[in-house]
Every structure is written in C-alpha cells, then in structure tokens.
Design an enzyme around this catalytic site. Structure first.
Site, short mmCIF file in Angstrom:
data_model
loop_
_atom_site.label_atom_id
_atom_site.label_comp_id
_atom_site.label_asym_id
_atom_site.label_seq_id
_atom_site.Cartn_x
_atom_site.Cartn_y
_atom_site.Cartn_z
N HIS A 307 0.85 -1.16 0.02
CA HIS A 307 -0.08 0.01 0.08
C HIS A 307 0.73 1.16 0.07
CE1 HIS A 307 -3.13 2.77 1.07
NE2 HIS A 307 -3.91 2.07 0.75
N ASP A 364 -8.02 -5.52 0.17
CA ASP A 364 -8.42 -6.24 -0.88
C ASP A 364 -8.11 -7.81 -0.64
OD1 ASP A 364 -9.67 -4.26 -2.43
OD2 ASP A 364 -7.85 -3.59 -3.14
N1 CMC Z 1 4.01 -7.71 -4.85
C1 CMC Z 1 5.43 -7.78 -4.98
N2 CMC Z 1 6.02 -6.49 -4.82
C2 CMC Z 1 5.58 -5.40 -4.42
C3 CMC Z 1 3.92 -5.64 -4.22
C4 CMC Z 1 3.48 -6.62 -4.41
N3 CMC Z 1 1.98 -6.62 -4.32
N4 CMC Z 1 3.67 -4.05 -3.84
C5 CMC Z 1 4.85 -3.30 -3.97
N5 CMC Z 1 6.01 -4.04 -4.27
C6 CMC Z 1 7.47 -3.80 -4.35
C7 CMC Z 1 7.71 -3.22 -5.45
O1 CMC Z 1 8.26 -3.98 -6.68
C8 CMC Z 1 8.71 -2.16 -5.31
O2 CMC Z 1 10.01 -2.80 -5.01
P1 CMC Z 1 11.38 -2.24 -5.32
O3 CMC Z 1 11.43 -1.01 -4.31
O4 CMC Z 1 12.60 -3.14 -5.22
O5 CMC Z 1 11.24 -1.36 -6.74
C9 CMC Z 1 8.30 -1.66 -3.58
O6 CMC Z 1 7.72 -2.95 -3.17
C10 CMC Z 1 7.63 -0.49 -3.63
O7 CMC Z 1 6.49 -0.53 -4.70
P2 CMC Z 1 5.70 0.52 -5.25
O8 CMC Z 1 4.94 -0.13 -6.26
O9 CMC Z 1 6.86 1.70 -5.50
O10 CMC Z 1 4.72 1.14 -4.40
P3 CMC Z 1 3.53 2.06 -4.55
O11 CMC Z 1 3.27 2.70 -3.39
O12 CMC Z 1 3.68 2.93 -5.86
O13 CMC Z 1 2.19 1.12 -4.87
C11 CMC Z 1 0.47 -0.71 -4.74
C12 CMC Z 1 1.41 0.75 -4.09
C13 CMC Z 1 -0.66 -0.92 -3.79
C14 CMC Z 1 -0.04 -0.26 -6.08
C15 CMC Z 1 1.38 -1.65 -4.75
O14 CMC Z 1 1.75 -2.12 -3.48
C16 CMC Z 1 0.79 -2.86 -5.60
O15 CMC Z 1 0.81 -2.97 -6.95
N6 CMC Z 1 0.11 -3.73 -4.93
C17 CMC Z 1 -0.72 -4.87 -5.56
C18 CMC Z 1 -1.98 -4.45 -6.14
C19 CMC Z 1 -3.01 -4.16 -4.80
O16 CMC Z 1 -3.07 -4.98 -3.90
N7 CMC Z 1 -3.60 -2.90 -5.00
C20 CMC Z 1 -4.55 -2.50 -3.88
C21 CMC Z 1 -4.17 -1.47 -2.99
S1 CMC Z 1 -5.18 -1.13 -1.53
C22 CMC Z 1 -6.87 -0.83 -2.08
C23 CMC Z 1 -6.87 0.25 -2.79
O17 CMC Z 1 -6.10 1.32 -2.80
O18 CMC Z 1 -7.79 0.58 -3.79
#
Ligand code: CMC
Length: 429
Positions: A307, A364
């Site tokens: 998140h 989720d």
């Molecule tokens: N699985 C594997 N690696 C992950 C995941 C995951 N679910 N989420 C983040 N990471 C890693 C990502 O690869 C990155 O690694 P590195 O620093 O080595 O490059 C690090 O963690 C930070 O991730 P980010 O994508 O830069 O973080 P963000 O804040 O931009 O994205 C997120 C947040 C929710 C989009 C992301 O965690 C994600 O894609 N999660 C899976 C989709 C998900 O569950 N979404 C629902 C979010 S909660 C409900 C809502 O908001 O509606």
C-alpha cells in the site's frame, strides 16, 4: 498555519522561506503554493507520494502505525458498532447523526432508489459480458442527463444529487448483474434496509420469495463501512479534480468509479481471488508464487499486498480477516481459498523481501473471500468497493465545493521534449 518556516536554498545560492502548515494530528507540510512566483522553481513528485493536494477534515490515516479514523472515529469501532448509512452520514456531514437525523437520511435515500424507466433501456445496449464497472460508470454519468437541477452548485453536493446517488447506486449495480445473467431486473423494495435491499435486487426473482440471510446483510454492511473512505487515494483525488472543473456530481463520481477500476486500486479485489484460485488449481504451492512476486522480470505481483500509505498491517484487512474466519465458520463454508490466503500471508510476512519493503495485506486481500461467500460474482467485486466508497467520494466533493479557497486542479510538469524546431513539409521528411 504554524509559526515555523522552512528555508530552501537554490543552486543559484539564493534562499527563500516557505510557510509550514500543521494538521490536527501534528503532521507537517511545507506550503509551496507561492514557490514558483518566489523562485521560478516547481516541485516534482511523480505519483504524488509527498504531495498534499488539500486540507481535509474527513479521514485520518497513520500508515506507519496502521491507524484509520473517519471524522476522528476509529475504523474498528465504526465496523463494530455503526451501520453503513450512519457512517455515510458521518462522512458527509461531519458528525454522528441523532436518531431523528439518521431516520430522515435513511427515509430520503429509500425514496430515491428507483431508476428512471428510460435508464433501463441503456442496459439493452451493453453486451452481456460487459464488465459491471463499465456499466456502473456509464449509468452514473447518464444520470446527469436526467437530473440537471443544481448541476455543479454547492447545493448539489449538500443535498438532492448526493441522496440520489446513494439511493440509486445499489440499483444500478444489481441491475448490471441481472443483465449479465439474463434475469429480469428486480425493483428495489424500500421496506428493506440499504444492504438488504441491494442483496434482494441482486438475488431476488419474481418467481419465488427471496429471504436475505441476516448474517450476510450484517457482513455486507461492515464491508461497506470499511471501504467508505480512505482520504486522497486515486479515485477520491479523481473525484476532487474532476469536480474542480465545475462539472456536476454525477460526472465527478463516474470518473471516480473509472479510477477505482484499475488493479493497483479497487480492481485488486477481483485480481486477488483470481490469483488465489489460480494458486489452488496449480497445486497450492505458495512459495512458488512468493518467489515470482519477488522476481521483477516475472511481471507478477502479490495482489492484495502492499500500500502506498500503510507500512504496517492495513487495519481494514485485520477486521476483514477476522470477519472472514467467523463468517465462513458460521456458514459452514470450507472455502479452500481461505487456507491458500492464510498460507500466502504467512509466507510473505516471514519473507525478507516483503519485510524490507513493509508489504502487508491490504483491504483487498481477504474481502473477495467474503464476497464469494455472499455469491457476489468475481467481476462484481470492484463494484462492491464502489458501493462502499460512494459516501467518501461525496464527502470529498462536498468538502472541495464548500472550500472558499478552491481552485481548478492543474498540476505542472517538467517538459523533456524537443526544443523549438522548424516545421518540415511532408515531401521533405
Ligand atoms: N508484490 C510484490 N512486490 C511489491 C508489491 C506486491 N504486491 N507491492 C509493492 N511491491 C514492491 C515493488 O516492486 C517495489 O519494490 P522495489 O523497491 O524493489 O522496486 C516496492 O515494493 C514499492 O512498491 P511501489 O509499486 O513503488 O509502491 P506504490 O506505493 O507505488 O504502490 C501498490 C502501491 C498498492 C500499487 C502496490 O503495492 C501494488 O501494486 N500492490 C498490488 C495491487 C494491490 O493490492 N492494490 C490494492 C491497493 S489497496 C486498495 C486500494 O487502494 O484501492
């Protein structure tokens, strides 16, 4: 605004002082609204991870500690003691209603649950396999052609169109499902409570009596409360920025529905259950999927994990996980995806990759297992999120509209394209 100032020194050697703003929970922000006028510089923050777009008194999140409060009330208390309509009133109006105020709010919503009969014909135009989020967004924006009164005005968000949206969204959502299975639309039954009425419209048929299980009604109400607001997330920021152009509330909310649809946001709940089903069908080896999630080249992420704001267990996920265990037990439902989810969570929480990045289950991760137990079709999971998030979107549209300092949302950019060049006629290229 606090007395404190932040000083920025630029590469040219000059410095300026910027005001510091402090929120009621002591979080601090540097007010850069005059930065460009004072210095010629702008800030750059792709994904807005460090950018506050507004002052807001609706929802507080402390992502490091895993705290979520609506209007000061803890999410855990609201989930246990409140109802979805009471929480909606709280979000939209800023205070818990008296019994009379809640009754009036509920009565008004019940009065507006029907859709205009002409809206029904829109459903004929959608293909049978249309994604229900597409139908939801389209029908919501189409309401602006039926209710043109007060469009874009402060009264619109304070009263009638907000009530209309709260009342009609469950009907629109249930009819999208009926369309997908070729069943006749079930009209709302206003004797029933908000959540019960939605389930009745989803699963009721003209040919037989449909009794809604009170346990399922209670669980749905709790899930809607847990999704009701989450401050400046992607869809809420979309609602605010679309509203900022002066457009009507239906168009603003339809834009929010579209933003919610994606897998990084509300669409993750559908992806989670598809992922859990896939892991189960593939033999249930969670370690394999943990390894894939860590491998950046695999293109796979653990859905329902991570998140932007929470660097701790998402408090909504804790409540949902507990509910999930209790409800499946009460329903005598041995859904094997719950076991896969438990194992996946345990493996991730003990893995250095997830620990180092503070990746925990989000809202989720477990919600889909509950939706499945309620017989909600998988492609409608994100619709359930939208039903819950609606009062939050309305509250933010209202707060934005009533803010005397509001301006159109219009970020800047750092241009990286070509500098000025000569136009070349087509025969010379
Ligand atoms: N699985 C594997 N690696 C992950 C995941 C995951 N679910 N989420 C983040 N990471 C890693 C990502 O690869 C990155 O690694 P590195 O620093 O080595 O490059 C690090 O963690 C930070 O991730 P980010 O994508 O830069 O973080 P963000 O804040 O931009 O994205 C997120 C947040 C929710 C989009 C992301 O965690 C994600 O894609 N999660 C899976 C989709 C998900 O569950 N979404 C629902 C979010 S909660 C409900 C809502 O908001 O509606």
């Amino acid at each position: 605004m606090s007395e404190q100032k932040a000083t920025i020194t630029f590469p040219e050697g000059n410095s300026i002082e910027l005001p510091v703003s402090e929120g009621s929970e002591k979080e601090k922000a540097i007010d850069i609204s005059n930065l460009r006028a004072q210095s010629g510089y702008i800030t750059l923050d792709p994904g807005y991870g460090n950018t506050g777009s507004c002052d807001s008194a609706i929802t507080f999140i402390d992502g490091e500690q895993g705290i979520l409060r609506y209007r000061g009330y803890k999410i855990e208390d609201l989930a246990e003691h409140s109802s979805f309509l009471e929480t909606s009133y709280l979000l939209i109006n800023g205070k818990l209603p008296t019994a009379k105020e809640l009754q009036t709010f509920d009565d008004k919503i019940r009065m507006h649950t029907l859709l205009h009969e002409d809206v029904k014909s829109f459903y004929d135009g959608f293909p049978r396999d249309a994604h229900p989020m597409a139908i939801l967004a389209s029908v919501v924006v189409s309401l602006s052609s039926f209710y043109q009164d007060e469009a874009g005005s402060p009264e619109e968000v304070s009263y009638l169109n907000s009530i209309r949206l709260m009342a009609k969204l469950p009907t629109i959502a249930a009819w999208a499902y009926k369309k997908s299975i070729g069943h006749p639309f079930t009209y709302p039954d206003n004797k029933r409570s908000y959540s019960e009425n939605f389930l009745y419209m989803m699963f009721g048929l003209p040919v037989e009596k449909y009794e809604v299980d009170p346990l399922i009604v209670e669980v749905l109400d709790t899930l809607l409360i847990l999704h009701a607001d989450h401050e400046q997330n992607c869809s809420t920021s979309t609602v605010r920025i679309v509203r900022s152009s002066g457009v009507n509330l239906f168009a603003s909310i339809a834009a929010g529905i579209c933003a919610l649809w994606g897998w990084r946001h509300g669409g993750a709940n559908q992806q989670v259950i598809e992922m859990l089903n896939h892991i189960r069908e593939d033999g249930g080896d969670v370690k394999k999927y943990i390894a894939m999630a860590k491998d950046k080249d695999s293109g796979f992420r653990l859905m329902g994990f991570g998140h932007r704001v929470y660097k701790n267990y998402d408090p909504r996920a804790s409540v949902i996980r507990k509910k999930c265990e209790q409800v499946l037990q009460k329903l005598n439902n041995n859904d094997p995806t719950l076991e896969i989810a438990r194992k996946l969570e345990e493996a991730a929480l003990n893995d250095d990759y997830f620990k180092e990045r503070n990746l925990y289950p989000n809202v989720d991760f477990y919600s889909g297992i509950l939706y499945k137990a309620m017989r909600i079709p998988v492609n409608a999971f994100t619709v359930m999120f939208a039903l819950g998030r609606l009062p939050g979107w309305i509250a933010h549209a209202k707060e934005y509209t009533e803010d005397p300092k509001n301006r159109i949302g219009r970020p800047r950019q750092v241009y990286t394209g070509e500098t000025e060049r000569e136009y070349v006629p087509i025969d010379k290229r």
